[in-house]
Design a protein around this motif. Sequence first.
Motif, PDB file in Angstrom:
ATOM      1  N   PRO A   1       0.820  -1.199   0.000  1.00  0.00           N
ATOM      2  CA  PRO A   1       0.000   0.000   0.000  1.00  0.00           C
ATOM      3  C   PRO A   1       0.861   1.259   0.000  1.00  0.00           C
ATOM      4  N   ARG A   2       0.300   2.419  -0.209  1.00  0.00           N
ATOM      5  CA  ARG A   2       1.048   3.661  -0.142  1.00  0.00           C
ATOM      6  C   ARG A   2       1.219   4.115   1.304  1.00  0.00           C
ATOM      7  N   HIS A   3       0.239   3.807   2.110  1.00  0.00           N
ATOM      8  CA  HIS A   3       0.295   4.146   3.538  1.00  0.00           C
ATOM      9  C   HIS A   3      -0.216   2.952   4.338  1.00  0.00           C
ATOM     10  N   LYS A   4       0.421   2.733   5.496  1.00  0.00           N
ATOM     11  CA  LYS A   4      -0.004   1.639   6.357  1.00  0.00           C
ATOM     12  C   LYS A   4       0.193   2.052   7.803  1.00  0.00           C
ATOM     13  N   VAL A   5      -0.878   1.973   8.574  1.00  0.00           N
ATOM     14  CA  VAL A   5      -0.796   2.211  10.008  1.00  0.00           C
ATOM     15  C   VAL A   5      -1.186   0.908  10.688  1.00  0.00           C
ATOM     16  N   THR A   6      -0.344   0.431  11.572  1.00  0.00           N
ATOM     17  CA  THR A   6      -0.610  -0.832  12.225  1.00  0.00           C
ATOM     18  C   THR A   6      -0.153  -0.764  13.674  1.00  0.00           C
TER      19      THR A   6
ATOM     20  N   VAL B   1       9.636   5.186   5.654  1.00  0.00           N
ATOM     21  CA  VAL B   1       9.158   5.037   4.282  1.00  0.00           C
ATOM     22  C   VAL B   1      10.005   3.953   3.626  1.00  0.00           C
ATOM     23  N   TYR B   2       9.344   2.975   3.061  1.00  0.00           N
ATOM     24  CA  TYR B   2      10.022   1.859   2.405  1.00  0.00           C
ATOM     25  C   TYR B   2       9.898   2.029   0.890  1.00  0.00           C
ATOM     26  N   PHE B   3      11.045   2.103   0.240  1.00  0.00           N
ATOM     27  CA  PHE B   3      11.066   2.258  -1.215  1.00  0.00           C
ATOM     28  C   PHE B   3      11.528   0.968  -1.877  1.00  0.00           C
TER      29      PHE B   3
ATOM     30  N   GLY C   1       6.939   4.564  -2.815  1.00  0.00           N
ATOM     31  CA  GLY C   1       7.166   4.295  -1.400  1.00  0.00           C
ATOM     32  C   GLY C   1       5.922   3.873  -0.641  1.00  0.00           C
ATOM     33  N   THR C   2       6.150   3.164   0.455  1.00  0.00           N
ATOM     34  CA  THR C   2       5.098   2.821   1.410  1.00  0.00           C
ATOM     35  C   THR C   2       5.463   3.485   2.729  1.00  0.00           C
ATOM     36  N   ARG C   3       4.579   4.360   3.194  1.00  0.00           N
ATOM     37  CA  ARG C   3       4.824   5.033   4.484  1.00  0.00           C
ATOM     38  C   ARG C   3       4.217   4.181   5.578  1.00  0.00           C
ATOM     39  N   LEU C   4       5.075   3.594   6.407  1.00  0.00           N
ATOM     40  CA  LEU C   4       4.630   2.681   7.464  1.00  0.00           C
ATOM     41  C   LEU C   4       4.710   3.362   8.818  1.00  0.00           C
ATOM     42  N   THR C   5       3.612   3.297   9.562  1.00  0.00           N
ATOM     43  CA  THR C   5       3.577   3.779  10.936  1.00  0.00           C
ATOM     44  C   THR C   5       3.167   2.632  11.832  1.00  0.00           C
ATOM     45  N   VAL C   6       4.022   2.311  12.786  1.00  0.00           N
ATOM     46  CA  VAL C   6       3.731   1.240  13.740  1.00  0.00           C
ATOM     47  C   VAL C   6       3.502   1.878  15.104  1.00  0.00           C
ATOM     48  N   LEU C   7       2.286   1.718  15.611  1.00  0.00           N
ATOM     49  CA  LEU C   7       1.915   2.350  16.886  1.00  0.00           C
ATOM     50  C   LEU C   7       2.245   1.470  18.085  1.00  0.00           C
TER      51      LEU C   7
END
Lengths: 113, 112
Positions: B8-13, B89-91, B106-112
């Motif tokens: 995905p382009r953005h991922k919050v998990t 950001v993973y490219f 890129g995929t912008r990953l946010t891990v909470l």
Amino acid sequence: QQPVQSPQAVILREGEDAVINCSSSKALYSVHWYRQKHGEAPVFLMILLKGGEQKGHEKISASFNEKKQQSSLYLTASQLSYSGTYFCGTERGRQGGSEKLVFGKGTKLTVNP
Amino acid sequence: DARVTQTPRHKVTEMGQEVTMRCQPILGHNTVFWYRQTMMQGLELLAYFRNRAPLDDSGMPKDRFSAEMPDATLATLKIQPSEPRDSAVYFCASGLRGNEQFFGPGTRLTVL
């Protein structure tokens, strides 16, 4: 092992020139230059190979001093579109097919009207 | 207009969850790279493949990260379990050996 870029940031007015430097402590096979605009992916500018070969865009110029393990990117008559962060990526060699790039921390260039 | 695509382009998990990022390289390119970009570390190479075979994954934390190329049109990067320090950001980039690399968005990953 990460190359050192200088300056870290530079602010120009349209039409002014800038030089961005990249220095490594290790012997290099090639140096790659990329530009990244905010929120976007890095975009290729140029490759400089050991021995003098260059591949890249006509409007960008750069140099590679193999003996000093240094490369410089020359931006002349800067335009607003030149704004972004410039990264150099250094390649140590191609043994075993390896072509790993180690990127510097980047130089942020801002061109103002 | 050939481009590298990433989903995905953005991922919050949440911490502990599995994350899978996908990349479709440009048709005909034989080399695929995975990079991670953070403010602190900059752009780091995690792993790369040539002709679908892994050549180097020394930049990847082996205990939680894995990268594969099930076929020439798909590269995957998995994190299991994810941790807050994986936020970045993973490219994905593709190219032909010795030439320019074409980066995906890129995929912008946010891990909470």
